[in-house]
Design an enzyme around this catalytic site. Structure first.
Site, short mmCIF file in Angstrom:
data_model
loop_
_atom_site.label_atom_id
_atom_site.label_comp_id
_atom_site.label_asym_id
_atom_site.label_seq_id
_atom_site.Cartn_x
_atom_site.Cartn_y
_atom_site.Cartn_z
N CYS A 100 -86.17 -20.81 32.57
CA CYS A 100 -85.26 -21.12 33.67
C CYS A 100 -84.23 -22.18 33.24
O CYS A 100 -83.35 -21.89 32.45
CB CYS A 100 -86.05 -21.54 34.90
SG CYS A 100 -85.12 -21.35 36.44
N HIS A 145 -90.53 -17.12 35.99
CA HIS A 145 -91.64 -18.05 36.07
C HIS A 145 -92.94 -17.26 36.21
O HIS A 145 -92.98 -16.25 36.91
CB HIS A 145 -91.50 -18.97 37.29
CG HIS A 145 -90.37 -19.95 37.20
ND1 HIS A 145 -90.38 -21.03 36.34
CD2 HIS A 145 -89.19 -20.01 37.86
CE1 HIS A 145 -89.27 -21.73 36.50
NE2 HIS A 145 -88.53 -21.12 37.41
#
Length: 494
Positions: free
Chosen positions: A335, A432
């Site tokens: 991310c 994630h």
């Protein structure tokens, strides 16, 4: 006589990180296994460790509690989530959706969220047999009491009785419980019906006099002294206070280094790696160089990419990462860490802090622009190199584009996701939770390591078994019938 209300009880703590979240998770599993429709609820949370649900973001701890209750997570379980962006303030996530910015000193606005909090609580309570409410920080912060929605302010507004938990492991538990009683006004004291002691080490009988001292000083009965639960370290952590000290594994087959950035977010991505017997996961604090013998460096998620990129350079970690790359080792960006690996990161509208841009580490031929609607979703994905698959989630702002995206390490439904260098040793992804899939984790680790790893970890099964053990632990050491009695007393009030 009015309509009976849903049974509910609130777990408060004498401070942050005293074990409220895990106690609620354990009770959720315990009552769910008794056949009750139990729901977790936290009025206000402050954490950058968030979870994606089908309807928006909530705190990671509430997602774990929902799992313990054997139900899907929902934004109504955590209607106010404050995600710190800097010392100056936090992003507001209201009922799962971004709703602006809260300045750190603007405590008065927090009370404005109470109608939404009560709306979510009532909606969540509908059809439930029991709601377990978790407080935040300490109810004894009297300077914040006037606009409080996280602790006794909520308890009064919803008519929910509370239990106050103290952590004996940090010391001063008698003073923290008695002191909380002393500074609360009479109405707030009355909302707290009992206390409990958490994280006791040694012979519980040796603390009987301590329990009696607290009982006499407060008038509250003790519902139990909970011994230290070592399995807590196997469950996803809630926030930065839970970043655990690294425990070296001298015989590990793979060494992973992770710099702890100021705005680190969603670091529970690392939990499956930490639990792998063959992996030595080194969480590196500021002030220490990244180890030169690491096989892999992971740049974790970040709530404030530009600020964390500057902090990374201030620590000299950029030099360590570039040297690591020259040695032919691997780098993985998750991310915000993925964004840092590119040529440049731009935040033209100041979505994560002051507007601006900065050069990235230049290890991936991609560029990131922070703009547009925030992406929050659960996804099914596959690992391109191995065709293994799993479930993951995305929580991010912006777009990342560039030539290295043609070598995407993952696929989400019918689209490529992430980017990789030509030699495959630098990888970035917005996903994630990829390491929670045993098959995907094994495939990734095999690609990162000098040797193929033999994994014996079944991560999801491990989490489930730990929740079961936690429930049994609480059932043994807490007066569960008294907790049920407090919750039902609320239901009998009109």
């Amino acid at each position: 006589m009015g309509t009976p209300r849903t049974p509910a009880v609130m777990i408060l703590g004498t401070g942050s990180n005293v074990g409220k979240s895990l106690i609620v998770a354990g009770l959720c599993r315990l009552f769910a296994d008794r056949g009750l429709k139990v729901r977790p609820f936290k009025p206000q949370n402050m954490s950058n460790n968030a979870a994606a649900t089908a309807a928006g973001e909530i705190g990671r701890a509430q997602a774990l509690q929902a799992r313990a209750a054997r139900i899907p997570p929902h934004p109504d379980m955590n209607p106010v989530l404050l995600k710190p962006e800097s010392e100056a303030g936090s992003q507001i996530v209201l009922q799962g959706k971004v709703a602006g910015h809260l300045a750190s000193g603007d405590f008065s606005r927090r009370g404005d969220f109470l109608p939404k909090v009560l709306e979510s609580f009532e909606r969540l309570s509908s059809g439930a047999d029991l709601v377990l409410v978790e407080g935040a920080g300490s109810p004894a912060e009297t300077n914040l009491r006037a606009r409080d929605i996280a602790n006794l302010g909520f308890a009064h507004a919803a008519g929910v009785p509370a239990i106050l938990v103290g952590d004996i492991d940090r010391g001063g538990v008698i003073a923290s419980l008695v002191g909380s009683h002393a500074v609360l006004d009479e109405a707030d004291r009355a909302m707290i019906r009992a206390f409990a002691i958490n994280r006791f080490r040694g012979e519980v009988a040796l603390f009987r006099d301590g329990v009696e001292t607290i009982r006499q000083a407060t008038g509250w009965p003790c519902l139990g002294v909970i011994p230290w639960f070592a399995g807590a370290a196997r469950l996803p952590a809630e926030d930065g206070l839970d970043l655990r000290q690294s425990v070296a594994k001298p015989n590990a087959e793979l060494k992973i280094a992770v710099p702890i950035l100021p705005g680190i977010a969603n670091f529970d991505d690392l939990d499956p790696l930490r639990l792998e017997p063959a992996v030595d996961l080194d969480m590196v604090p500021r002030g220490r160089a990244l180890p030169g013998d690491a096989d892999l460096i992971i740049l974790p998620g970040s709530k404030t990419t530009l600020r964390d990129l500057a902090a990374l350079r201030a620590e000299g970690w950029d030099i360590d990462i570039l040297a690591h790359r020259r040695r032919g080792a691997h780098v993985f960006g998750l991310c915000g860490g993925y964004q840092m690996l590119g040529r440049v990161v731009r935040d033209p509208h100041g979505l994560e802090g002051p507007a601006g841009e900065a050069p990235g580490l230049g290890l991936l031929d991609v560029e990131t622009v922070l703009e547009g609607t925030k992406t929050v979703r659960e996804v099914a994905f596959s690992h391109s190199a191995s065709a293994t698959a799993g479930r993951a989630y995305e929580i991010h702002l912006g777009r990342t584009e560039g030539p290295d995206r043609v070598r995407a390490p993952f696929r989400v439904w019918d689209r490529a996701e992430g980017a990789a260098s030509a030699d495959g040793r630098v990888i970035g992804s917005y996903l994630h939770g990829v390491f929670a899939s045993d098959a995907v984790r094994a495939a990734c680790l095999a690609g990162f390591g000098r040797r193929r790893l033999a994994s014996t970890l079944s991560y999801d099964s491990d989490v489930e078994a730990t929740l079961d053990r936690l429930a049994a632990h609480l059932e043994k050491h807490l007066d569960i019938e008294a907790i049920i009695g407090l919750a039902r007393a609320r239901a009998e009030q009109s």
